[in-house]
Design an enzyme around this catalytic site. Structure first.
Site, PDB file in Angstrom:
ATOM      1  N   SER A 101       0.817  -1.207   0.000  1.00  0.00           N
ATOM      2  CA  SER A 101       0.000   0.000   0.000  1.00  0.00           C
ATOM      3  C   SER A 101       0.855   1.264   0.000  1.00  0.00           C
ATOM      4  O   SER A 101       1.588   1.530  -0.939  1.00  0.00           O
ATOM      5  CB  SER A 101      -0.957  -0.032   1.194  1.00  0.00           C
ATOM      6  OG  SER A 101      -1.907   0.999   1.123  1.00  0.00           O
TER       7      SER A 101
ATOM      8  N   ASP B 152      -2.116   6.460  -3.679  1.00  0.00           N
ATOM      9  CA  ASP B 152      -0.997   5.810  -2.997  1.00  0.00           C
ATOM     10  C   ASP B 152      -0.491   4.664  -3.854  1.00  0.00           C
ATOM     11  O   ASP B 152      -0.918   4.477  -4.996  1.00  0.00           O
ATOM     12  CB  ASP B 152      -1.378   5.356  -1.587  1.00  0.00           C
ATOM     13  CG  ASP B 152      -2.353   4.190  -1.591  1.00  0.00           C
ATOM     14  OD1 ASP B 152      -3.096   4.040  -2.581  1.00  0.00           O
ATOM     15  OD2 ASP B 152      -2.384   3.426  -0.609  1.00  0.00           O
TER      16      ASP B 152
ATOM     17  N   ASP C 230      -0.849   1.469  -4.118  1.00  0.00           N
ATOM     18  CA  ASP C 230      -1.745   0.497  -4.752  1.00  0.00           C
ATOM     19  C   ASP C 230      -3.071   1.125  -5.159  1.00  0.00           C
ATOM     20  O   ASP C 230      -4.000   0.420  -5.549  1.00  0.00           O
ATOM     21  CB  ASP C 230      -1.961  -0.729  -3.859  1.00  0.00           C
ATOM     22  CG  ASP C 230      -2.757  -0.418  -2.599  1.00  0.00           C
ATOM     23  OD1 ASP C 230      -2.780   0.758  -2.169  1.00  0.00           O
ATOM     24  OD2 ASP C 230      -3.356  -1.349  -2.023  1.00  0.00           O
TER      25      ASP C 230
ATOM     26  N   ASP D 279      -5.593   2.534  -3.689  1.00  0.00           N
ATOM     27  CA  ASP D 279      -6.874   2.407  -2.997  1.00  0.00           C
ATOM     28  C   ASP D 279      -7.129   3.591  -2.066  1.00  0.00           C
ATOM     29  O   ASP D 279      -8.141   3.636  -1.370  1.00  0.00           O
ATOM     30  CB  ASP D 279      -6.972   1.081  -2.227  1.00  0.00           C
ATOM     31  CG  ASP D 279      -5.949   0.945  -1.107  1.00  0.00           C
ATOM     32  OD1 ASP D 279      -5.080   1.824  -0.971  1.00  0.00           O
ATOM     33  OD2 ASP D 279      -6.021  -0.059  -0.366  1.00  0.00           O
TER      34      ASP D 279
END
Length: 445
Positions: free
Chosen positions: A102, A241, A243, A245
């Site tokens: 993440s 960010d 990833d 999400d």
């Protein structure tokens, strides 16, 4: 029972450290593969990743694990976490895997698992997989070993799905946008989607090299985006960010807009258009009191949850809600997605900007936040919160805030930290409360 491998958001750790190794990834693939082998059909798992260097290593180890127990593997390459969730469901896969840590830097990585419905796995599924990781998993017969293939059209499928959430016939022509992809998983899909909708687009953070993901960029470091927005005279800045999400915005003045303000805007838009379900919104204990009072004035309830998007989603599903999120920028809109999706949420905000024709600084400032302070205290031993000195400091701070604000002290689910947050109308009171608790934690460490 305390989990050994899974944390608040899958398995996460230092790549090639004491936990997250190719050996573990192989065992996770075997354990998860066996867990989802049911029925007589040919079984399939879809694997996506972000752009960090260790993703290649973990992808191959997971692939070996899944194929060794008889699962076919579809690799989609760098792809946002919400895209993996979407594609898992659309491709009728039995399981989806996202390799990502993440918003962390490249040294860390993680393994997130999604069920065939596109939702993150339940605690029961994670517990069953954990138990099997340390056991000898039966391997497939030679003729039943799975096959692995990489597909090239996954990016287009996700872009089409995200654009379908944008109002039909609406366009972004003339809207000057700066997009920061954090050198992460959305470095191709996010610019393409916004360009296709007609945006006048400037892109930064879109040259991943395996090492620069989230490095002084993206949703956790919006200063560079803010400067670019001001320099370019842009209407809005969008920060994702690693990833993709999460979403953080920057208005035309270069001022950062957090997830609470975004959640307020999307909630009001859904309410006005009659699309808000359940009469409430889900948000974590970290969300500002200002958001709670704003929603209350709109006749909308706020259901607070523990920190973590999986807790937000669980509350949304339990109460029939379709809007939820976190102050950090996870926005979950279940009419369109089964998990947080930064690009999708950005499009909902852009749709309001286009419809209202007002500056982002006006559209995105719906409430005055209460002064809020968060400090992270590194910890080297467990159960520090049980220390008498720490408990006394927390009790004193809560007594001083009683009726005027609130205090939240909690261990991080992803890092060796204890997070201390307070908020109240009196900023001095907030600083005193956080300071005395942090001092007690450091003294007890």
């Amino acid at each position: 029972m305390r989990k050994r491998y899974f944390g608040t958001d899958g398995i996460r750790g230092l790549a090639n450290g004491t936990l997250l190794t190719p050996e573990l990834a192989l065992k996770v693939g075997q354990a998860a593969g066996r867990h989802f082998l049911n029925g007589g059909h040919r079984h399939r798992v879809l694997i996506g990743k972000d752009t960090r260097l260790s993703g290649y290593m973990l992808e191959q180890a997971l692939t070996a694990g899944f194929t060794s127990v008889g699962m076919d593997v579809v690799q989609v390459g760098p792809m946002p976490t919400p895209a993996v969730a979407l594609l898992t469901r659309e491709m009728r896969a039995d399981l989806g895997v996202m390799i990502s840590a993440s918003h962390n830097l490249y040294q860390d990585n993680g393994i997130k698992l999604f069920g065939p419905d596109g939702f993150k796995l339940s605690d029961a599924d994670e517990a069953a997989i954990e138990a099997a990781i340390d056991e000898a998993v039966p391997l497939a017969a030679s003729a039943a070993i799975g096959r692995a293939r990489r597909i090239d059209d996954a990016r287009g499928r996700y872009i089409h799905a995200v654009k379908a959430s944008f109002p039909e016939g609406a366009r972004l022509d003339g809207l000057r946008i700066v997009l920061d992809c954090a050198h992460g998983a959305a470095y191709r899909v996010a610019p393409e989607a916004l360009w296709e909708l007609g945006a006048d687009l400037t892109t930064i953070g879109a040259a991943p090299d395996g090492f620069n993901i989230n490095a002084e960029c993206g949703s956790t470091h919006p200063a560079g985006l803010a400067a670019k927005v001001r320099d370019a005279g842009a209407d809005i800045g969008i920060a994702l960010d690693g990833d993709a999400d999460r979403l953080i915005l920057v208005d035309e003045r270069g001022e950062v807009v957090d997830g609470d303000q975004i959640l307020a805007l999307i909630s009001r838009s859904a309410l006005v258009s009659g699309r808000l379900k359940g009469g409430a919104v889900a948000a974590t204990v970290m969300s500002n009191l200002g958001l709670e009072y704003f929603l209350e004035a709109q006749g909308v309830g706020l259901l607070r949850t523990p920190v973590g998007d999986r807790h937000v989603l669980a509350t949304m599903r339990a109460h029939g809600l379709n809007v939820g999120g976190e102050q950090s920028g996870h926005l979950i809109l279940t009419d369109y997605s089964t998990t947080g999706d930064g690009l999708l949420a950005a499009l909902q905000v852009l749709a309001v900007l286009v419809a209202e024709g007002r500056p982002a600084s006006e559209v995105l400032r719906l409430f005055q936040p209460y002064p809020q302070l968060l400090e992270n205290v590194p910890v080297s031993r467990e159960r520090l919160l049980d220390h008498p000195g720490v408990q006394a400091a927390i009790a004193d701070a809560e007594a001083e805030l009683a009726g005027r604000g609130r205090l939240l002290v909690r261990p991080s689910g992803t890092e060796p930290l204890i997070r201390v947050m307070a908020e109240a109308q009196d900023e001095g009171l907030v600083r005193r409360a956080v300071g005395q608790v942090c001092e007690a934690l450091r003294a007890a460490a």
